[in-house]
Write an enzyme that holds these catalytic residues in place. Structure first.
Site, PDB file in Angstrom:
ATOM      1  N   GLY A  21      -0.849  -2.779   3.810  1.00  0.00           N
ATOM      2  CA  GLY A  21      -2.259  -3.444   4.413  1.00  0.00           C
ATOM      3  C   GLY A  21      -3.338  -4.042   3.784  1.00  0.00           C
ATOM      4  CG  ASP A  68       7.859  -4.218   3.041  1.00  0.00           C
ATOM      5  OD1 ASP A  68       7.566  -2.949   2.179  1.00  0.00           O
ATOM      6  OD2 ASP A  68       6.900  -4.614   3.737  1.00  0.00           O
TER       7      ASP A  68
END
Length: 276
Positions: A204, A77
């Site tokens: 998120g 990531d």
């Protein structure tokens, strides 16, 4: 069993659903996440944070993915460094986020294209991010929304970068939302229209209401990243369990099981919410 990220996302989007990606700082979290995925009968993504990326962890997550009863992908990531990406690919990740979102769009696209040229020779899928998603991936601080993606930049960026998935900013943040989250759905619709067949990614997701998560697959978001929600639940369980564990003769096994059971429960809820 391991599976390619683009294939997994395409299959989930065909059912108007999204696949969750959970940040795993160690094997214990990965085992809990895979256990939840196996219980739900759904695919899942194990994310490796750049702060934790090292060969042994990557190889361990790959082994866990290989042994899973459901399709599992291992992804590096938010990697901003080509050397880190190269190392992760060498040790077995299935996908990478080549994150040039801190760069001007042209430089961002060039970075993604450079990574993609190497990744393609190893069968590794490349995600990009256009427009910044504020906050720190490893910390749960309250963050103001900023840096939303400009829909007008989508087509030229994808053409220049060759990205296979695209993360965008539409009011989402890493960490905790300051106030009630409010995703910019009209902007997301415009981004979706400009992206064509390239699936979108929402970072998120921790703190978003279930109704927002359920809506993702229907509007072309095929992958949703989760970190804070999982990490917070595990830390709260650990904090509550330390006293009883000491009182019962330092029962580490019971404490570890409680933390991982909590992680499995959180992951299962996210999986089922996104499941379509």
């Amino acid at each position: 069993m391991r599976a390619a990220l683009d294939d997994l996302v395409a299959r989930r989007l065909a059912d108007q659903a999204a696949i969750p990606a959970f940040t795993c700082y160690g094997a214990d979290t990965a085992l809990a996440v895979v256990s939840a995925a196996e219980e739900a009968g759904l695919p899942v993504i194990l994310l490796v944070a750049p702060s934790a990326a090292e060969p042994r962890l990557i190889r361990t997550l790959r082994s866990i993915a290989d042994a899973a009863a459901v399709p599992v992908c291992v992804q590096l990531d938010h990697a901003k460094d080509a050397a880190l990406i190269s190392m992760a690919i060498e040790h077995g990740v299935d996908a990478v986020l080549a994150d040039g979102s801190h760069l001007p769009p042209d430089a961002n696209a060039a970075f993604v294209r450079e990574v993609g040229a190497f990744a393609a020779t190893r069968g590794v899928v490349v995600e990009a991010e256009l427009g910044s998603v504020p906050g720190d991936e490893d910390r749960a601080e309250a963050v103001e929304v900023s840096g939303k993606t400009d829909p007008a930049q989508i087509r030229p960026f994808l053409a220049a970068s060759g990205a296979q998935l695209l993360a965008c900013g539409v009011g989402n943040v890493h960490g905790r939302y300051r106030g009630a989250p409010a995703l910019d759905w009209p902007r997301l619709a415009r981004i979706r229209a400009e992206a064509g067949t390239v699936p979108l990614v929402l970072h998120g997701a921790s703190g978003l209401p279930p109704s927002d998560l359920r809506r993702c697959g229907a509007v072309g978001v095929g992958k949703v990243n989760v970190n804070t929600e999982l990490r917070t639940a595990m830390l709260e369980t650990l904090e509550a369990g330390v006293g009883p564990a000491r009182a019962s003769g330092e029962d580490m096994l019971a404490l570890t099981r409680a933390v991982l059971d909590k992680a499995t429960g959180v992951a299962r809820t996210v999986l089922e919410t996104l499941g379509g």
